[in-house]
Design a protein around this motif. Sequence first.
Motif: not given
Length: 143
Positions: A107-120
């Motif tokens: 909707g109107e809510q916009v959020d930037d989040v950091t996602i950390t990948f691991s395990n290939n």
Amino acid sequence: MKNFRFIFVFLAFAGIASCSNDDDGNSNVPPDNDKILGTWKIQNQFFDGEEEPLTDCEKQTTVEFMANGTVKSTDYFADFDTEECVSEVSTQKWENRGNNVYRITEGEQVDDVTITFSNNNNTFTITAEDEDGTYSTSFIRVN
């Protein structure tokens, strides 16, 4: 015991995650080539570094990132009144902003989040912080 659901950590970042300004200089990754594509199942969650046990019901929680830029979250939790396992489905838009920053729009809510990948690239973790502490949730790829 403090129980927080995935939907809180991943989707309700209002006031928790910092929103970034639009920047035309970001090199967005095309959705059909992104490592986040697929279906992911909740693996564990932590509050201030201590694991918060998941119930058998909560362990069914999934999130599916699709190449069309849509993310579908299915959150399982015990109903407050009946204690029955119920689910809640929500749909958002996602965009890879580069450097493991993902923009989630509902909707109107916009959020930037950091996602950390691991395990290939078969596990990802989202971490957020607010005045109560640090929340972290990990997901494992199921397909």
